[in-house]
Enzyme design. Structure first.
Site, mmCIF file in Angstrom:
data_model
loop_
_atom_site.group_PDB
_atom_site.id
_atom_site.type_symbol
_atom_site.label_atom_id
_atom_site.label_comp_id
_atom_site.label_asym_id
_atom_site.label_seq_id
_atom_site.Cartn_x
_atom_site.Cartn_y
_atom_site.Cartn_z
ATOM 1 N N ASP A 282 29.867 39.284 38.294
ATOM 2 C CA ASP A 282 29.690 38.518 39.521
ATOM 3 C C ASP A 282 30.028 39.346 40.757
ATOM 4 O O ASP A 282 30.549 40.457 40.662
ATOM 5 C CB ASP A 282 30.575 37.270 39.489
ATOM 6 C CG ASP A 282 30.095 36.236 38.469
ATOM 7 O OD1 ASP A 282 28.895 36.253 38.129
ATOM 8 O OD2 ASP A 282 30.926 35.419 38.030
ATOM 9 N N TYR B 149 37.418 42.857 28.754
ATOM 10 C CA TYR B 149 37.677 42.761 30.187
ATOM 11 C C TYR B 149 39.169 42.941 30.456
ATOM 12 O O TYR B 149 40.015 42.666 29.596
ATOM 13 C CB TYR B 149 37.241 41.403 30.727
ATOM 14 C CG TYR B 149 35.762 41.278 31.007
ATOM 15 C CD1 TYR B 149 35.257 41.471 32.286
ATOM 16 C CD2 TYR B 149 34.871 40.952 29.988
ATOM 17 C CE1 TYR B 149 33.897 41.341 32.550
ATOM 18 C CE2 TYR B 149 33.507 40.819 30.236
ATOM 19 C CZ TYR B 149 33.034 41.014 31.531
ATOM 20 O OH TYR B 149 31.690 40.887 31.768
#
Length: 247
Positions: free
Chosen positions: A51, A109
């Site tokens: 994003d 992540y």
């Protein structure tokens, strides 16, 4: 011939990975650089969409080239043309049916937080000065590692066939003034990690207990989970593929 390209980027200046109308994205900038160097239109496919504002330590993209095109100096040429906030790291030949997104077996992540103001971490880590109980937050990690349906932590109205994700590993660690969350899974939903961190912070602040945390997951209701933490603390860290796809 198909290639995998490993890249890194600081996502601050970009509206995420994927090409968008009237917005600068990493995919757009990378595609333009490849097309300029190779003198043909190059269409890239990423391992996943990051994003707006999210960074990548290692993002993998694939693209196809004519067998007659020479690629020996492509990394050097790319780094000479790409802006300072994107780097090309490694180019690897793969099987023609290998796919940067669908061939991946694991994605990892990192979410970075720091507890004391630092000019060196501004825009790269989430400043959070309130006390957190990391032991309780790691107990919440034990819950998500045995969970499957993460609809409660997904952005609403997202176009997916299933909200199921298999979490392989998840843990919190601290060092000096920094607190880091590590998580690996077969896939992630849109906004999932930032919502997960925001909800675990509620556990760490004793605003909810572990039973409530589990009830939130069970509810499949995004409004019951915590707020998303800022994007600038999130990093795509690694993507794992089967060894047999590499040539």
């Amino acid at each position: 011939m198909r290639y995998f390209l490993d890249i890194s980027y600081d996502g601050t200046a970009y509206h995420g990975w994927q090409i968008q109308n009237n917005a600068s994205t990493v995919q757009q900038v990378l595609g333009e650089a490849l097309s300029t160097i190779l003198r043909q239109e190059v269409v890239t496919t990423g391992s996943g969409r990051t994003d707006k504002g999210v960074h990548a330590i290692n993002q993998v993209v694939h693209f196809d080239l004519d067998p007659n095109i020479k690629t020996q100096s492509l990394i050097h040429k790319l780094n000479g043309l790409l802006p300072k906030d994107i780097s090309a790291n490694e180019l690897r030949r793969v099987q023609d049916d290998a796919h940067a997104r669908f061939s991946a077996v694991s994605r990892s992540y990192l979410y970075r937080m720091h507890t004391r103001k630092s000019p060196f971490l501004e825009g790269k880590s989430f400043l959070f000065t309130r006390h957190l109980d990391l032991e309780a937050m790691n107990l919440s990690c034990d819950i998500i590692k045995r969970w499957l349906d993460f609809e409660s932590l997904s952005k609403v109205h997202t176009d997916v066939h299933t909200f199921n994700c298999e979490i392989f590993d998840a843990y919190w660690e601290s060092h000096n003034d920094e607190i880091n969350f590590h998580v690996s899974a077969n896939r992630f939903l849109r906004g999932m990690i930032r919502a997960m961190v925001g909800t675990m912070i509620l556990v760490g602040e004793s605003k909810i207990n572990l039973d409530t945390f589990e009830a939130i997951l069970e509810s499949k209701d995004r409004t019951k989970a915590g707020s998303c933490v800022p994007a600038h603390g999130l990093y795509l860290k690694d993507i794992i593929y089967p060894k047999e796809i590499y040539i």
